[in-house]
Design a protein around this motif. Structure first.
Motif, mmCIF file in Angstrom:
data_model
loop_
_atom_site.group_PDB
_atom_site.id
_atom_site.type_symbol
_atom_site.label_atom_id
_atom_site.label_comp_id
_atom_site.label_asym_id
_atom_site.label_seq_id
_atom_site.Cartn_x
_atom_site.Cartn_y
_atom_site.Cartn_z
ATOM 1 N N UNK A 248 -3.980 67.722 -32.624
ATOM 2 C CA UNK A 248 -4.573 69.063 -32.678
ATOM 3 C C UNK A 248 -4.075 69.846 -33.888
ATOM 4 N N UNK A 249 -2.783 69.699 -34.200
ATOM 5 C CA UNK A 249 -2.132 70.537 -35.204
ATOM 6 C C UNK A 249 -1.621 69.683 -36.357
ATOM 7 N N UNK A 264 3.098 68.024 -36.839
ATOM 8 C CA UNK A 264 1.917 67.695 -36.049
ATOM 9 C C UNK A 264 2.206 67.817 -34.559
ATOM 10 N N UNK A 265 1.149 68.133 -33.813
ATOM 11 C CA UNK A 265 1.160 68.119 -32.350
ATOM 12 C C UNK A 265 0.006 67.232 -31.902
ATOM 13 N N UNK A 295 -0.517 67.724 -26.421
ATOM 14 C CA UNK A 295 0.160 68.851 -27.051
ATOM 15 C C UNK A 295 -0.863 69.649 -27.852
ATOM 16 N N UNK A 296 -0.844 70.960 -27.693
ATOM 17 C CA UNK A 296 -1.900 71.822 -28.218
ATOM 18 C C UNK A 296 -1.283 73.138 -28.696
ATOM 19 N N UNK A 314 2.593 73.264 -27.301
ATOM 20 C CA UNK A 314 2.401 73.512 -25.874
ATOM 21 C C UNK A 314 1.806 72.261 -25.238
ATOM 22 N N UNK A 315 2.490 71.751 -24.210
ATOM 23 C CA UNK A 315 1.926 70.634 -23.451
ATOM 24 C C UNK A 315 1.024 71.220 -22.377
ATOM 25 N N UNK A 316 -0.274 70.885 -22.446
ATOM 26 C CA UNK A 316 -1.253 71.518 -21.573
ATOM 27 C C UNK A 316 -1.769 70.543 -20.532
ATOM 28 N N UNK A 317 -2.308 71.105 -19.467
ATOM 29 C CA UNK A 317 -2.969 70.320 -18.438
ATOM 30 C C UNK A 317 -4.458 70.255 -18.696
#
Length: 457
Positions: A248-249, A264-265, A295-296, A314-317
């Protein structure tokens, strides 16, 4: 530390609600600083089939000055899907006449908004908004066999080769990826293809263009790939043999000696670790963290003592996106000291935030300014300093006043310039503003999710 006093330099009422907006600087000879907004009353339409919805409004261009005076407007019509991936844009002086042109993805068959065979690269006069020319959007035939989410991922980027401007159009993110570079006459200079079966990383939702090796030729950071824009040659692909997913990043981080690190993420291939990565200027891993998860929403910012750089992911669901916004059912925040890779804690929430140095002291303030957040502003010590009342479309040194500024849009239909009345630029901040990447990166805000692209400088 002096209190931050948020003030609106101007507000423009557009006459309709605004639920998505991107803004870039617009350079026009003999004019004050100007900007170009692309906005709509519907939320950003995502091409993923589980998130796609049928919009009931179009995209609208509006050019305006730093005083809030509107220069021109243009409605792109219902033939162009109002989403960042369907219709990227850039204001860029490709022909070298001193005025920016405006390039975006058009459609000659408005009755068929998903008919990619009719997609075009359209060019407008940046001074007046009048149509100038168009060519066929690159690689509409090769890319047409991809699924909906992969097909409608478009980018229009600008960079320089020894001072000469180059325009790069890209289609694809997760699978096949097609690059085409144009010279000042909009003639093809080179083409580059990364097939879905090729090893190494896919694209990202960010797309920095930066001269990573200081040789006068800009490179595109395409996920973990680094592609120079003179000949379209790949300089490196970090973790090429171990990671073939989408991050994402991707962000450049400037070190005190001028070298760049990269951050990076990672989203896809969620069990391939590490998920948060920090690389040196050659794409070699310096450190990594977390071994699984999507990861976002990451960024980099000067938050530690002595302007130490922190990086965040941020680790997202599960993610839900539609006409009302973009939301996650759960999230975990991870912040690290970029130099050491050690995890750190901060006294504020970083989910759906971006860093902006509002007071000019060289340290970032944290703004809850991403869509579906609450607009609160915190300093690095956790003190709240007001609310911006909307979402950030563009941030950085936008005007010749101290500190960084923000162009903010609100559902009530206003686009505003917000700054800190008490700001004073430090020597560290002034050096940051003078960085070559810092000066050019704001041009990329019409593409992808580049709202925090300057934080690592």
């Amino acid at each position: 530390m002096q209190d931050i006093s948020l003030n609106r330099k101007f507000s423009i009422f557009t006459g309709k609600p605004i639920r998505q907006c991107r803004v870039v600087p617009l350079s026009i000879k003999g004019k004050k600083r100007a900007f170009l907004a692309l906005y709509s009353s519907v939320f950003d339409v995502d091409p993923y089939v589980e998130m796609f919805f049928f919009p009931d409004d179009s995209l609208h261009f509006m050019a305006f000055t730093e005083d809030g005076a509107v220069l021109w407007k243009k409605d792109l019509g219902l033939g162009i899907v109002p989403g960042v991936w369907f219709c990227p844009f850039i204001a860029f002086d490709l022909d070298g006449d001193g005025d920016d042109e405006v390039y975006y993805v058009g459609n000659t068959e408005p009755a068929h908004p998903l008919g990619v065979s009719h997609y075009t690269l359209d060019c407008l006069d940046g001074r007046t908004g009048k149509f100038r020319k168009r060519i066929l959007w690159p690689h509409v035939d090769e890319g047409r066999e991809q699924n909906l989410s992969h097909q409608f991922r478009n980018f229009i980027l600008g960079g320089y080769v020894h001072g000469k401007p180059r325009l790069v159009c890209v289609q694809g993110t997760y699978g096949d990826m097609f690059f085409e570079c144009f010279d000042e006459n909009l003639l093809v200079v080179w083409e580059h293809v990364v097939k879905k079966t090729d090893p190494g990383a896919r694209g990202s939702h960010m797309c920095p263009v930066v001269d990573v090796n200081h040789d006068g030729v800009d490179e595109i950071l395409w996920g973990e790939r680094c592609i120079e824009i003179q000949f379209g040659k790949q300089l490196f692909c970090a973790d090429e043999t171990t990671y073939c997913g989408h991050s994402d990043i991707i962000m450049p981080l400037r070190m005190t000696d001028g070298r760049y690190h990269f951050f990076t993420c990672r989203e896809t291939e969620s069990t391939v670790g590490p998920r948060i990565c920090d690389y040196n200027e050659k794409g070699e891993l310096r450190w990594g963290a977390l071994q699984e998860g999507h990861i976002d929403l990451g960024w980099a910012a000067r938050l530690g003592d002595d302007h130490a750089l922190y990086v965040m992911g941020v680790r997202v669901g599960h993610k839900v996106c539609g006409s009302t916004g973009r939301f996650h059912d759960k999230y975990e925040e991870f912040i690290f000291n970029e130099e050491t890779g050690e995890q750190v804690k901060v006294p504020y929430q970083v989910y759906k935030t971006l860093p902006v140095d509002l007071n000019g002291d060289g340290y970032a303030e944290i703004v809850h300014g991403i869509p579906s957040s609450d607009g609160a502003v915190f300093d690095r010590f956790g003190k709240e300093h007001g609310n911006i009342g909307g979402c950030v479309a563009l941030s950085g040194k936008l005007m010749e006043i101290p500190g960084e500024q923000m162009i903010v849009y609100s559902e009530d239909g206003t686009i505003s310039m917000i700054h800190d009345e008490n700001a004073h630029d430090s020597v560290f901040a002034e050096d940051r503003y003078g960085d070559c990447f810092y000066k050019h990166a704001q041009k990329l805000s019409g593409n992808g999710y580049n709202w925090c692209i300057l934080g690592g400088i």
